[in-house]
Write a protein that holds these residues in place. Structure first.
Motif, PDB file in Angstrom:
ATOM      1  N   ALA A 349       0.820  -1.201   0.000  1.00 17.10           N
ATOM      2  CA  ALA A 349       0.000   0.000   0.000  1.00 17.10           C
ATOM      3  C   ALA A 349       0.855   1.253   0.000  1.00 17.10           C
ATOM      4  O   ALA A 349       0.466   2.279  -0.538  1.00 17.10           O
ATOM      5  CB  ALA A 349      -0.910  -0.002   1.211  1.00 17.10           C
ATOM      6  N   THR A 350       2.007   1.194   0.618  1.00 22.58           N
ATOM      7  CA  THR A 350       2.828   2.395   0.693  1.00 22.58           C
ATOM      8  C   THR A 350       3.852   2.444  -0.433  1.00 22.58           C
ATOM      9  O   THR A 350       4.499   3.446  -0.628  1.00 22.58           O
ATOM     10  CB  THR A 350       3.611   2.439   2.018  1.00 22.58           C
ATOM     11  N   ALA A 351       3.956   1.348  -1.145  1.00 22.63           N
ATOM     12  CA  ALA A 351       5.047   1.272  -2.115  1.00 22.63           C
ATOM     13  C   ALA A 351       4.913   2.281  -3.236  1.00 22.63           C
ATOM     14  O   ALA A 351       5.875   2.620  -3.892  1.00 22.63           O
ATOM     15  CB  ALA A 351       5.135  -0.133  -2.695  1.00 22.63           C
ATOM     16  N   THR A 352       3.712   2.794  -3.454  1.00 23.38           N
ATOM     17  CA  THR A 352       3.560   3.757  -4.540  1.00 23.38           C
ATOM     18  C   THR A 352       4.101   5.130  -4.168  1.00 23.38           C
ATOM     19  O   THR A 352       4.265   5.971  -5.023  1.00 23.38           O
ATOM     20  CB  THR A 352       2.087   3.941  -4.930  1.00 23.38           C
ATOM     21  N   THR A 353       4.340   5.373  -2.908  1.00 23.38           N
ATOM     22  CA  THR A 353       4.762   6.711  -2.547  1.00 23.38           C
ATOM     23  C   THR A 353       6.250   6.931  -2.755  1.00 23.38           C
ATOM     24  O   THR A 353       6.667   8.005  -3.101  1.00 23.38           O
ATOM     25  CB  THR A 353       4.426   7.024  -1.082  1.00 23.38           C
ATOM     26  N   THR A 354       7.030   5.923  -2.516  1.00 21.09           N
ATOM     27  CA  THR A 354       8.463   6.084  -2.705  1.00 21.09           C
ATOM     28  C   THR A 354       9.014   4.837  -3.347  1.00 21.09           C
ATOM     29  O   THR A 354       8.644   3.743  -2.986  1.00 21.09           O
ATOM     30  CB  THR A 354       9.180   6.257  -1.339  1.00 21.09           C
ATOM     31  N   ALA A 355       9.870   5.024  -4.281  1.00 20.75           N
ATOM     32  CA  ALA A 355      10.479   3.853  -4.906  1.00 20.75           C
ATOM     33  C   ALA A 355      11.408   3.223  -3.889  1.00 20.75           C
ATOM     34  O   ALA A 355      12.317   3.850  -3.388  1.00 20.75           O
ATOM     35  CB  ALA A 355      11.268   4.291  -6.129  1.00 20.75           C
ATOM     36  N   THR A 356      11.129   1.980  -3.539  1.00 22.72           N
ATOM     37  CA  THR A 356      11.916   1.355  -2.494  1.00 22.72           C
ATOM     38  C   THR A 356      12.922   0.361  -3.035  1.00 22.72           C
ATOM     39  O   THR A 356      13.706  -0.184  -2.303  1.00 22.72           O
ATOM     40  CB  THR A 356      10.994   0.596  -1.530  1.00 22.72           C
ATOM     41  N   ALA A 357      12.849   0.167  -4.329  1.00 27.45           N
ATOM     42  CA  ALA A 357      13.715  -0.876  -4.876  1.00 27.45           C
ATOM     43  C   ALA A 357      15.172  -0.473  -4.789  1.00 27.45           C
ATOM     44  O   ALA A 357      15.509   0.695  -4.852  1.00 27.45           O
ATOM     45  CB  ALA A 357      13.350  -1.134  -6.319  1.00 27.45           C
ATOM     46  N   THR A 358      16.016  -1.429  -4.629  1.00 31.27           N
ATOM     47  CA  THR A 358      17.440  -1.147  -4.647  1.00 31.27           C
ATOM     48  C   THR A 358      18.089  -1.992  -5.720  1.00 31.27           C
ATOM     49  O   THR A 358      17.650  -3.080  -6.007  1.00 31.27           O
ATOM     50  CB  THR A 358      18.085  -1.511  -3.303  1.00 31.27           C
ATOM     51  N   ALA A 359      19.111  -1.453  -6.287  1.00 26.77           N
ATOM     52  CA  ALA A 359      19.827  -2.238  -7.295  1.00 26.77           C
ATOM     53  C   ALA A 359      20.807  -3.130  -6.574  1.00 26.77           C
ATOM     54  O   ALA A 359      21.405  -2.744  -5.603  1.00 26.77           O
ATOM     55  CB  ALA A 359      20.584  -1.315  -8.226  1.00 26.77           C
ATOM     56  N   ARG A 360      20.920  -4.312  -7.003  1.00 26.01           N
ATOM     57  CA  ARG A 360      21.880  -5.233  -6.418  1.00 26.01           C
ATOM     58  C   ARG A 360      22.652  -5.887  -7.518  1.00 26.01           C
ATOM     59  O   ARG A 360      22.143  -6.126  -8.586  1.00 26.01           O
ATOM     60  CB  ARG A 360      21.131  -6.364  -5.725  1.00 26.01           C
ATOM     61  N   LYS A 361      23.848  -6.241  -7.184  1.00 26.12           N
ATOM     62  CA  LYS A 361      24.585  -7.082  -8.110  1.00 26.12           C
ATOM     63  C   LYS A 361      24.089  -8.485  -7.857  1.00 26.12           C
ATOM     64  O   LYS A 361      24.231  -8.994  -6.772  1.00 26.12           O
ATOM     65  CB  LYS A 361      26.066  -7.057  -7.769  1.00 26.12           C
ATOM     66  N   SER A 362      23.476  -9.101  -8.831  1.00 25.04           N
ATOM     67  CA  SER A 362      23.124 -10.495  -8.640  1.00 25.04           C
ATOM     68  C   SER A 362      23.755 -11.259  -9.781  1.00 25.04           C
ATOM     69  O   SER A 362      23.376 -11.100 -10.923  1.00 25.04           O
ATOM     70  CB  SER A 362      21.615 -10.677  -8.619  1.00 25.04           C
ATOM     71  N   ALA A 363      24.736 -12.012  -9.448  1.00 28.57           N
ATOM     72  CA  ALA A 363      25.419 -12.770 -10.492  1.00 28.57           C
ATOM     73  C   ALA A 363      24.415 -13.678 -11.161  1.00 28.57           C
ATOM     74  O   ALA A 363      23.634 -14.337 -10.499  1.00 28.57           O
ATOM     75  CB  ALA A 363      26.534 -13.578  -9.879  1.00 28.57           C
ATOM     76  N   ASN A 429      -1.474   6.536 -15.699  1.00 25.76           N
ATOM     77  CA  ASN A 429      -1.153   5.170 -15.276  1.00 25.76           C
ATOM     78  C   ASN A 429      -2.413   4.330 -15.226  1.00 25.76           C
ATOM     79  O   ASN A 429      -3.521   4.858 -15.152  1.00 25.76           O
ATOM     80  CB  ASN A 429      -0.388   5.148 -13.942  1.00 25.76           C
ATOM     81  N   PHE A 430      -2.209   3.019 -15.324  1.00 22.15           N
ATOM     82  CA  PHE A 430      -3.338   2.091 -15.339  1.00 22.15           C
ATOM     83  C   PHE A 430      -2.791   0.707 -15.033  1.00 22.15           C
ATOM     84  O   PHE A 430      -1.598   0.439 -15.204  1.00 22.15           O
ATOM     85  CB  PHE A 430      -4.045   2.105 -16.709  1.00 22.15           C
ATOM     86  N   HIS A 441      -5.572  11.767 -17.636  1.00 19.78           N
ATOM     87  CA  HIS A 441      -4.361  12.387 -18.195  1.00 19.78           C
ATOM     88  C   HIS A 441      -3.935  13.560 -17.312  1.00 19.78           C
ATOM     89  O   HIS A 441      -4.718  14.474 -17.082  1.00 19.78           O
ATOM     90  CB  HIS A 441      -4.622  12.875 -19.629  1.00 19.78           C
ATOM     91  N   HIS A 442      -2.710  13.492 -16.826  1.00 23.59           N
ATOM     92  CA  HIS A 442      -2.165  14.581 -16.003  1.00 23.59           C
ATOM     93  C   HIS A 442      -1.223  15.383 -16.889  1.00 23.59           C
ATOM     94  O   HIS A 442      -0.212  14.852 -17.366  1.00 23.59           O
ATOM     95  CB  HIS A 442      -1.379  14.016 -14.814  1.00 23.59           C
ATOM     96  N   TYR A 443      -1.534  16.635 -17.083  1.00 24.43           N
ATOM     97  CA  TYR A 443      -0.710  17.468 -17.972  1.00 24.43           C
ATOM     98  C   TYR A 443       0.454  18.054 -17.192  1.00 24.43           C
ATOM     99  O   TYR A 443       0.244  18.740 -16.192  1.00 24.43           O
ATOM    100  CB  TYR A 443      -1.568  18.568 -18.595  1.00 24.43           C
ATOM    101  N   PRO A 483      10.993  11.477  -6.779  1.00 20.57           N
ATOM    102  CA  PRO A 483      11.142  10.272  -5.951  1.00 20.57           C
ATOM    103  C   PRO A 483       9.982   9.292  -6.134  1.00 20.57           C
ATOM    104  O   PRO A 483      10.086   8.131  -5.758  1.00 20.57           O
ATOM    105  CB  PRO A 483      11.176  10.806  -4.519  1.00 20.57           C
ATOM    106  N   ASP A 484       8.882   9.747  -6.710  1.00 19.44           N
ATOM    107  CA  ASP A 484       7.678   8.912  -6.788  1.00 19.44           C
ATOM    108  C   ASP A 484       7.063   9.029  -8.179  1.00 19.44           C
ATOM    109  O   ASP A 484       6.444  10.035  -8.514  1.00 19.44           O
ATOM    110  CB  ASP A 484       6.682   9.386  -5.718  1.00 19.44           C
ATOM    111  N   ILE A 485       7.216   8.008  -8.962  1.00 17.61           N
ATOM    112  CA  ILE A 485       6.754   8.084 -10.356  1.00 17.61           C
ATOM    113  C   ILE A 485       5.251   8.334 -10.463  1.00 17.61           C
ATOM    114  O   ILE A 485       4.775   8.897 -11.444  1.00 17.61           O
ATOM    115  CB  ILE A 485       7.150   6.804 -11.130  1.00 17.61           C
ATOM    116  N   SER A 486       4.509   7.916  -9.429  1.00 19.12           N
ATOM    117  CA  SER A 486       3.056   8.030  -9.556  1.00 19.12           C
ATOM    118  C   SER A 486       2.547   9.413  -9.180  1.00 19.12           C
ATOM    119  O   SER A 486       1.349   9.675  -9.239  1.00 19.12           O
ATOM    120  CB  SER A 486       2.374   6.956  -8.705  1.00 19.12           C
ATOM    121  N   ASN A 487       3.439  10.306  -8.755  1.00 11.10           N
ATOM    122  CA  ASN A 487       3.016  11.657  -8.368  1.00 11.10           C
ATOM    123  C   ASN A 487       3.407  12.673  -9.444  1.00 11.10           C
ATOM    124  O   ASN A 487       4.550  13.130  -9.501  1.00 11.10           O
ATOM    125  CB  ASN A 487       3.670  12.033  -7.031  1.00 11.10           C
ATOM    126  N   PRO A 488       2.457  13.067 -10.282  1.00  6.31           N
ATOM    127  CA  PRO A 488       2.817  13.970 -11.390  1.00  6.31           C
ATOM    128  C   PRO A 488       3.351  15.309 -10.897  1.00  6.31           C
ATOM    129  O   PRO A 488       4.105  15.977 -11.603  1.00  6.31           O
ATOM    130  CB  PRO A 488       1.502  14.168 -12.158  1.00  6.31           C
TER     131      PRO A 488
END
Ligand code: XIL
Length: 688
Positions: A349-363, A429-430, A441-443, A483-488
């Motif tokens: 539910a909160t994940a849309t507010t801030t991108a929480t993903a982290t990049a990792r080296k995964s062999a 978004n959809f 549509h958000h201008y 920081p938040d793709i869903s917030n125009p």
């Protein structure tokens, strides 16, 4: 995209049609490190997709009206198997009278949600109508079986990725022989081969699987019987592409040698899949072991669980699935996701507010499959899915130049809005493509991005900085961050990548325009590509650490005649391979837009033609099928549906999808006022 009006008048000159570009690379090719940086996903399907696999569920048409059920289905799964709807007792209850209604319901849902479909099943002794089991004459049964396979496979052609052609034909009695059935009794051992040959003629593009249970233990006679059959089929050229291991397990989970079984079958040259997974009481460790066995085998291409919630299961008394009756994730869910390489989250539910993903080296596991792209492409197109939504302050003629990422259960699309006066940006978004047309549509002229010339956006998540970037053209190459793709409203004001147009561009641009800026990074460097509508593709570079600053060393990455290498370039990493893909929009001999493609082993390397001519294009309208009507003759500026969303711009290595702009072929007039719409291409010649 092109900034001004010139292209309204299509030139009549005939271009060198088959010119395969002599692309130059002034800079010496540097070996880019093979980045396998992958952002861990938080759903089963998205995580499985990161290694080119699918994660599916058996689906019952009768439950599609249940919002909790479809909510989980569409969030977590990227493949479906109709649980009963394609079985003989539904599809041909009486001879020659076919009913595809329930199967179609599931397939339509799957297509609308980007899920692939496993067809289950064409020939099976069970759930077989009495009129078939009471046939007593071999010739009649043979023609009935062939007609059934042909009619059902034909109906679902192009929409079913793999068929369980024959289900459960082997006996449980330790003999390693076929079980008795009307097919076996009247047609003999050859009925399986006959069924596969018929299925191949009916739908040559579908993968053809043999599916069974209790064949997971390498030492069992049944497993050995099936193995001998597959080995025999492969040695004689009988068409078979895959073996489905149903994987209905007791609480102990899979046999200890399950992975050995999968590898041994794969070594015969077939894909293997876990097709009906459920485990009594769903012990977390048993799910871990099962998923790991598949992940450790390169040709184990996907896993399907046999239902969504425990209450949906055919073994509901044993609570064998990943979600409880209320739709909550169970411990087994978290094990499965972790074993796929993902990170369980309890914060959707909160994940849309801030991108929480982290990049990792995964062999990358040594066994990961690395299917290179094919050398020609065929596509099927949707109708127009997204049209402009003018309002009282936005007088818009066309919507163009889309960029798209799938993140947190939603497609996030940014695009140019076009009208005679010029360009601006819009965001929508959809959750699935069937919703695309009704999204708000958000201008972005209302935000800090601002009004004035802003066009041709590209979006990605910069994982090291934990920040979304929107790259676009303003006359310079510009960007905003959020920081938040869903917030125009979260986008910063534009900043420029360059202090001014690099000299090499100034010298080569002629009467063209500097357009279509595109950023992609490997593990060391970020590259900025751009076009000049004059036959040049430029590339600048900076380090990942310095990005977005420091772009320098601008070179011509590729060149050709103006219309052969026009604009709208996209560059991607192909998942699980060492390949990068470049596509560039060209203008055809008929004045219509289409795409050419090249590959390279490194982002700063030279580009070799892949499907790069007008007769073998990457994507051209005359080579696209339009099941819902040929609404456009142009396949113009767009963006691939990526496998992830970070700065590596990784795309799947099969079943590509491309969101593009097209328009009514009869439209004419001012270039900026043309009625561009967005549609979706899906690759139809995937080999996965
Ligand atoms: C089961 C379904 O889940 C049930 O709803 C139905 O009543 C019986 O069939 N092997 C198979 C599947 O190949 O088709 C079966 O599905 C489970 C065992």
């Amino acid at each position: 995209m092109k900034a001004l009006k010139r292209l309204g008048a299509r030139r009549a000159a005939v271009l060198p049609l088959l010119a395969v570009a002599a692309l130059v690379t002034p800079a010496a090719a540097t070996a880019a490190p093979d980045a396998h940086d992958a952002v861990r996903a938080s759903t089963l399907g998205a995580q499985a997709a990161q290694s080119g696999r699918y994660f599916g569920a058996a689906v019952a048409a009768g439950r599609l009206g249940d919002g909790v059920y479809t909510g989980i289905l569409d969030r977590e799964f990227n493949a479906v198997t109709p649980e009963n709807e394609m079985k003989w007792d539904t599809t041909e209850r009486s001879r020659g009278s076919f009913n595809f209604g329930p199967g179609d319901q599931i397939v339509n849902h799957a297509v609308a949600h980007g899920q692939r479909v496993r067809g289950h099943t064409l020939v099976w002794h069970s759930q077989l109508p009495g009129w078939v089991s009471s046939i007593q004459d071999a010739n009649t049964l043979r023609s009935v079986m062939n007609n059934h396979i042909t009619t059902v496979a034909n109906h679902y052609k192009g929409r079913v990725y793999a068929w369980d052609v024959v289900n459960e034909a082997f006996a449980d009695n330790g003999s390693g022989q076929h079980r008795p059935s009307v097919f076996q009794n009247l047609l003999g051992d050859g009925f399986i081969e006959q069924a596969f040959r018929t299925a191949r003629s009916a739908d040559p593009a579908a993968k053809l699987c043999y599916n069974d249970y209790s064949i997971e233990d390498w030492n069992s006679a049944k497993t050995q019987g099936v193995y001998r059959m597959v080995r025999d089929f492969k040695s004689r050229g009988v068409p078979i592409d895959c073996v489905g291991f149903q994987s209905h397990f007791g609480a102990g989970g899979p046999p200890g040698n399950f992975q050995t079984t999968l590898s041994n079958f794969a070594a015969l040259g077939v894909d293997v899949q876990l097709t009906e997974l459920d485990i009594a009481q769903a012990p977390a460790a048993a799910y871990t072991n099962t998923v790991r066995a598949c992940m450790n085998v390169a040709r184990c291409t996907g896993i399907t669980v046999w239902g969504i919630r425990d209450s949906d299961s055919w073994r509901s008394g044993e609570n064998p699935l990943l979600f409880d009756r209320n739709g909550n994730k169970k411990a087994a869910y978290r094990s499965a996701l972790t074993a796929l390489g993902g990170t369980p989250t309890t914060q959707r539910a909160t994940a849309t507010t801030t991108a929480t993903a982290t990049a990792r080296k995964s062999a990358a596991p040594a066994t990961r499959s690395a299917a290179a792209l094919p050398s020609s492409f065929s596509w099927s197109s949707s109708g127009p899915l997204i049209a402009p939504k003018p309002d009282s302050t936005h007088d818009i003629a066309g919507i163009k130049d889309p960029t798209v990422v799938y993140y947190n259960g939603k497609y996030h699309v940014f695009a140019s809005t076009a009208r005679a006066a010029g360009y601006n940006l819009v965001y929508l978004n959809f959750s699935d493509w069937s919703q695309a047309g009704s999204a708000t549509h958000h201008y972005l002229d209302r935000t800090a991005v601002g009004a004035g010339y802003r066009a041709a956006p590209q979006v990605f998540y910069n994982a090291p900085q934990r920040l979304w970037y929107l790259v676009y053209q303003t006359g310079n190459a510009s960007y905003s961050t959020n920081p938040d793709i869903s917030n125009p409203n979260g986008w910063s004001a534009p900043r420029n990548f360059y202090s001014s147009m690099p000299d090499i561009i100034r010298r080569n641009i002629g009467n063209g325009y500097w357009v279509d800026m595109w950023v992609i990074c490997d593990s060391a460097n970020c590259y900025l590509f751009s076009s000049d509508d004059n036959g040049h593709l430029y590339r600048s570079q900076t380090t990942v650490g310095q990005f977005p600053n420091g772009f320098t060393n601008t070179v011509i990455a590729a060149q050709d005649s103006k219309y052969n290498l026009f604009e709208a370039s996209n560059v991607y990493k192909v998942q699980g391979t060492n390949q990068y893909l470049l596509i560039v929009e060209a203008v055809g001999s008929d004045g219509r837009r289409y795409f050419r493609s090249w590959t390279s082993g490194s982002l700063a390397g030279s580009w070799s033609p892949l499907a790069a001519s007008e007769s073998n294009p990457f994507a051209r309208a005359n080579k696209v099928s339009f099941p819902s009507g040929a609404w456009t003759k142009d396949v113009s500026h767009g963006e691939m549906i990526r496998a992830g969303y970070d700065q590596t711009l990784t795309i799947p290595n099969c079943r590509l999808q491309y969101l593009y702009q097209g328009l009514n072929p009869n439209a004419s007039g001012d270039y900026n006022s043309l009625p561009w719409r967005l549609g979706l291409l899906t690759q139809t010649n995937s080999t996965c």
